[in-house]
Design an enzyme around this catalytic site. Structure first.
Site, mmCIF file in Angstrom:
data_model
loop_
_atom_site.group_PDB
_atom_site.id
_atom_site.type_symbol
_atom_site.label_atom_id
_atom_site.label_comp_id
_atom_site.label_asym_id
_atom_site.label_seq_id
_atom_site.Cartn_x
_atom_site.Cartn_y
_atom_site.Cartn_z
ATOM 1 C CG ASP A 30 -0.322 -0.535 2.477
ATOM 2 O OD1 ASP A 30 0.917 -0.495 2.572
ATOM 3 O OD2 ASP A 30 -1.044 -0.996 3.372
ATOM 4 C CG ASN B 82 -8.966 -1.647 11.999
ATOM 5 O OD1 ASN B 82 -8.035 -2.290 11.513
ATOM 6 N ND2 ASN B 82 -9.407 -0.532 11.443
ATOM 7 C CG HIS C 188 -5.848 -2.332 8.835
ATOM 8 N ND1 HIS C 188 -6.012 -1.069 9.369
ATOM 9 C CD2 HIS C 188 -4.513 -2.547 8.878
ATOM 10 C CE1 HIS C 188 -4.839 -0.569 9.693
ATOM 11 N NE2 HIS C 188 -3.916 -1.446 9.418
ATOM 12 C CD GLU D 118 -8.812 0.905 7.851
ATOM 13 O OE1 GLU D 118 -8.707 -0.053 8.648
ATOM 14 O OE2 GLU D 118 -8.291 2.010 8.075
#
Ligand code: F6R
Length: 242
Positions: free
Chosen positions: A67, A136, A138, A143
């Site tokens: 990313d 979380n 990801h 996400e």
């Protein structure tokens, strides 16, 4: 899913380096999928040290990063382009043209996503994909709620992710709101996946990844369905699994 529990961050980094170096020795032209963030920094240090001591060659390796932030200049200290150069590429003799990171400054970001997915396809399968994990759940910047079949795409970063990453910036306002990320579908095409996690902040996400329901609400849970995944987690990250 193979799970290796280690004492701490240091041991996690050494174990991951062992696996990656073995892969490069077995397949000197392997395609490596790479991550940024705090998690792989120790692994990258180990690779550099091994390269200096033992001369493991990366000249025929190709890399694809997961990313990149949208809108940060390449030279910004927080761009993943700069991160990879500072933490790995400058110290290994890996040809620049063999390294790939999405361009978060392409005027046409949709075209950039398409271009990046085609690069990965053209390289064939990623032989070994390194992943960190967000608290979380990801992976890459996919996400919660991201499609399990997604390809490289633009993502709006969750507030919690921007807050977690604000430690690298002067203030939260400077943290980009969007990124380009390989999709979960892209990641799942990798032949082998190595997910690293260290610290209690990752414990809940690791519990869900190993024991939870496979759900888009916890992106890393999809790894339960991949045929060749290894988790290297330290005791703190594993603490809610016992
Ligand atoms: C980075 C990436 C992210 C990070 C995750 C954990 O390329 O894809 O999924 O791995 O946000 O970040 P750290 O390692 O900083 O806790």
């Amino acid at each position: 899913m193979k799970i290796i529990v280690v004492e701490d961050y240091n041991e996690m980094s050494k174990k991951a380096a062992e696996i990656l170096i073995k892969k490069v020795q077995e397949k000197p032209n392997a395609v490596l999928g790479l991550a940024t963030g705090s998690t792989p920094v120790g692994l990258y240090k180990e690779l550099i040290e091994d390269n200096q001591k033992n001369g493991t060659s990366y000249k025929d390796i190709h890399t694809v990063n997961l990313d990149e932030y949208i809108g940060l200049p390449k030279e910004d200290k927080n761009s993943y382009y700069t991160f990879m150069r500072e933490n790995l590429f400058n110290q290994l003799t890996i040809p620049e043209e063999h390294t790939n990171i999405p361009n978060g400054n392409n005027q046409d970001l949709l075209e950039e996503c398409d271009r990046y997915e085609k690069i990965i396809d053209a390289l064939g399968q990623v032989d070994l994909q390194i992943l960190g994990i967000g608290s979380n759940g990801h992976i890459g910047f996919n996400e919660p709620g991201s499609s399990f079949t997604g390809q490289t795409h633009i993502i709006d970063l969750k507030e919690s992710t921007r807050q977690a990453n604000a430690r690298f910036f002067e203030s939260i306002d400077e943290v980009p709101k969007q990124a380009i990320t390989m999709g979960i579908g892209t990641i799942m095409k990798s032949k082998e996946i190595l997910l690293l996690a260290s610290g209690t902040a990752k414990a809940e996400a690791i519990r869900g990844t190993i024991h939870g329901e496979v759900t888009e609400d916890l992106p890393a849970s999809i790894l339960q369905t991949h045929p060749n995944v290894t988790l290297i987690v330290d005791k703190e990250a594993y603490s809610l699994c016992e």
